[in-house]
Scaffold this motif. Structure first.
Motif, short mmCIF file in Angstrom:
data_model
loop_
_atom_site.label_atom_id
_atom_site.label_comp_id
_atom_site.label_asym_id
_atom_site.label_seq_id
_atom_site.Cartn_x
_atom_site.Cartn_y
_atom_site.Cartn_z
N VAL A 27 1.04 -1.25 0.01
CA VAL A 27 -0.03 -0.18 -0.02
C VAL A 27 0.94 1.07 -0.13
CG1 VAL A 27 -1.73 1.20 1.44
CG2 VAL A 27 -1.76 -1.25 1.50
N SER A 28 0.63 2.02 -0.98
CA SER A 28 1.34 3.30 -0.97
C SER A 28 0.49 4.63 -1.40
CB SER A 28 2.73 3.22 -1.85
OG SER A 28 2.10 2.87 -3.25
N GLY A 29 1.30 5.89 -1.08
CA GLY A 29 0.39 6.83 -1.88
C GLY A 29 -0.76 7.21 -0.91
N TRP A 30 -1.79 7.48 -1.77
CA TRP A 30 -3.25 8.08 -1.19
C TRP A 30 -3.78 6.86 -0.21
CZ3 TRP A 30 -5.04 12.13 0.49
CH2 TRP A 30 -6.51 12.47 0.89
N ALA A 31 -3.66 5.64 -0.61
CA ALA A 31 -4.20 4.56 0.00
C ALA A 31 -3.86 4.52 1.39
CB ALA A 31 -4.05 3.28 -0.85
N ALA A 32 -2.36 4.63 1.53
CA ALA A 32 -1.73 4.57 2.82
C ALA A 32 -2.35 5.75 3.76
CB ALA A 32 -0.37 4.64 2.75
N ILE A 33 -2.34 6.78 3.09
CA ILE A 33 -2.94 8.13 3.77
C ILE A 33 -4.37 7.81 4.29
CG2 ILE A 33 -3.60 10.58 3.79
CD1 ILE A 33 -1.14 10.75 1.88
N GLU A 34 -5.14 7.19 3.43
CA GLU A 34 -6.59 6.92 3.83
C GLU A 34 -6.63 5.80 5.11
OE1 GLU A 34 -8.53 5.37 0.34
OE2 GLU A 34 -9.10 7.35 -0.19
N LEU A 35 -5.67 4.70 4.93
CA LEU A 35 -5.62 3.81 6.06
C LEU A 35 -5.33 4.41 7.17
CD1 LEU A 35 -4.04 0.60 4.37
CD2 LEU A 35 -6.18 0.80 5.49
N LEU A 36 -4.24 5.44 7.43
CA LEU A 36 -3.90 6.16 8.52
C LEU A 36 -4.97 6.92 8.97
CD1 LEU A 36 -1.47 7.20 10.54
CD2 LEU A 36 -1.25 8.96 8.86
N PHE A 37 -5.82 7.73 8.15
CA PHE A 37 -6.96 8.53 8.80
C PHE A 37 -8.02 7.42 9.36
CE2 PHE A 37 -5.47 12.20 6.10
CZ PHE A 37 -5.15 12.92 6.85
N GLN A 38 -8.43 6.37 8.61
CA GLN A 38 -9.33 5.43 9.13
C GLN A 38 -8.76 5.06 10.67
OE1 GLN A 38 -9.61 2.35 6.45
NE2 GLN A 38 -11.04 3.25 4.95
N CYS A 39 -7.56 4.63 10.59
CA CYS A 39 -6.95 4.04 11.90
C CYS A 39 -7.12 5.30 13.30
CB CYS A 39 -5.64 3.86 11.99
SG CYS A 39 -5.31 2.15 10.99
N VAL A 40 -6.80 6.58 13.01
CA VAL A 40 -6.97 7.48 13.70
C VAL A 40 -8.34 7.77 13.93
CG1 VAL A 40 -6.76 10.01 13.91
CG2 VAL A 40 -4.93 8.68 13.06
N TYR A 41 -9.43 7.69 13.26
CA TYR A 41 -10.70 7.70 13.51
C TYR A 41 -11.23 6.85 14.32
CZ TYR A 41 -15.83 7.85 12.49
OH TYR A 41 -17.17 7.90 12.61
N ILE A 42 -10.90 5.46 14.13
CA ILE A 42 -11.28 4.36 14.93
C ILE A 42 -10.95 4.53 16.26
CG2 ILE A 42 -11.23 1.83 15.06
CD1 ILE A 42 -11.34 1.67 12.10
N GLY A 43 -9.49 4.91 16.27
CA GLY A 43 -8.98 4.93 17.53
C GLY A 43 -9.81 6.18 18.38
N LEU A 44 -9.94 7.33 17.69
CA LEU A 44 -10.74 8.19 18.49
C LEU A 44 -12.01 7.95 18.81
CD1 LEU A 44 -9.32 11.48 16.65
CD2 LEU A 44 -8.75 10.92 18.98
N TRP A 45 -12.60 7.14 18.10
CA TRP A 45 -14.17 6.82 18.23
C TRP A 45 -13.77 5.69 19.64
CZ3 TRP A 45 -18.75 7.83 17.81
CH2 TRP A 45 -19.83 6.74 18.13
N GLN A 46 -13.02 4.98 19.46
CA GLN A 46 -13.11 4.12 20.80
C GLN A 46 -12.71 4.72 22.00
OE1 GLN A 46 -10.17 1.19 19.55
NE2 GLN A 46 -11.60 -0.34 18.73
N LEU A 47 -11.72 5.59 21.97
CA LEU A 47 -11.52 6.67 23.34
C LEU A 47 -12.75 7.22 23.49
CD1 LEU A 47 -7.89 7.91 22.38
CD2 LEU A 47 -8.67 6.42 24.23
N LEU A 48 -13.61 7.87 22.77
CA LEU A 48 -14.81 8.52 23.16
C LEU A 48 -15.65 7.62 23.64
CD1 LEU A 48 -16.12 11.36 23.10
CD2 LEU A 48 -17.10 10.53 20.54
N HIS A 49 -15.82 6.55 23.09
CA HIS A 49 -16.73 5.24 23.50
C HIS A 49 -16.36 4.91 24.98
CE1 HIS A 49 -19.83 2.12 23.13
NE2 HIS A 49 -18.84 1.24 23.52
N LEU A 50 -15.06 4.79 25.13
CA LEU A 50 -14.68 4.35 26.59
C LEU A 50 -14.80 5.56 27.64
CD1 LEU A 50 -13.19 2.29 28.01
CD2 LEU A 50 -10.90 3.48 27.43
N ALA A 51 -14.43 6.67 27.21
CA ALA A 51 -14.92 7.99 28.04
C ALA A 51 -16.30 7.93 28.53
CB ALA A 51 -14.40 9.35 27.55
N ALA A 52 -17.20 7.88 27.59
CA ALA A 52 -18.69 7.82 27.72
C ALA A 52 -19.09 6.97 28.63
CB ALA A 52 -19.39 7.71 26.34
N ARG A 53 -18.67 5.50 28.49
CA ARG A 53 -18.94 4.39 29.41
C ARG A 53 -18.44 4.64 30.77
NH1 ARG A 53 -16.90 -0.93 26.57
NH2 ARG A 53 -16.83 -1.71 28.73
#
Length: 176
Positions: free
Chosen positions: A12-38
């Motif tokens: 994976v290179s180029g734009w696909a790698a950047i998209e994967l990075l953003f997906q990982c950051v988004y999922i990680g932030l979502w999990q942190l928000l979910h954990l904080a709310a719980r």
């Protein structure tokens, strides 16, 4: 040594790698928000139920005999089950959240161990259930292990008569 099927590993290179990075950051932030709310919601429920007694590791009194022992100045609560002549099994739970140990599956495990001739001891760790908490500086793992060694010696564990120790959560750390 390589992958036998194509498509398992993919470059994976180029734009696909950047998209994967953003997906990982988004999922990680979502999990942190979910954990904080719980955690906030659990704290809210805890504040509403101040009149209820704390949940003990050993709520089910049909399991065995409730006992107290003072070791190194700290009063511990535990439940003994099974014949005193059997090999000792010490069960150490998770100190902050001990409410799930005595669900029906754990009760049946303790009963089955006792039926097979084991002497099962389930311990409320320091500051949980019916055990005293003591000073914060005394909660270090070396001190807790020293106290647990005193408990094992008091119930008859020695080199010639070893014990089996089962732990999970903080109890797993102390078991290790």
């Amino acid at each position: 040594m390589g992958v036998k099927r194509k498509g398992v590993l993919e470059l994976v290179s180029g734009w696909a790698a950047i998209e994967l990075l953003f997906q990982c950051v988004y999922i990680g932030l979502w999990q942190l928000l979910h954990l904080a709310a719980r955690r906030l919601w659990k704290g809210h429920r805890r504040k509403l139920s101040n009149n209820n007694p704390p949940v003990e590791l050993t709520v089910d009194s049909s399991i065995g005999i409730h006992c107290y022992i003072k070791i190194m100045g700290v009063k511990y609560h535990y439940v003994e089950t099974g014949p005193r002549t059997g090999q000792v099994i010490l069960i150490l739970g998770d100190a902050p959240d001990t409410g799930n140990l005595w669900v029906p599956s754990w009760s049946s495990v303790v009963r089955r161990l006792a039926e097979n001739g084991y002497h099962v001891i389930t311990l409320d760790l320091r500051g949980s259930g019916g055990s005293e908490s003591g000073d914060r500086r005394d909660l270090s793992p070396p001190r807790a292990v020293e106290e647990l060694a005193g408990l094992l010696k008091a119930v008859g564990v020695s080199e010639g008569c070893p014990a089996i120790v089962i732990g999970f959560g903080i109890g797993g750390l102390l078991t290790w």
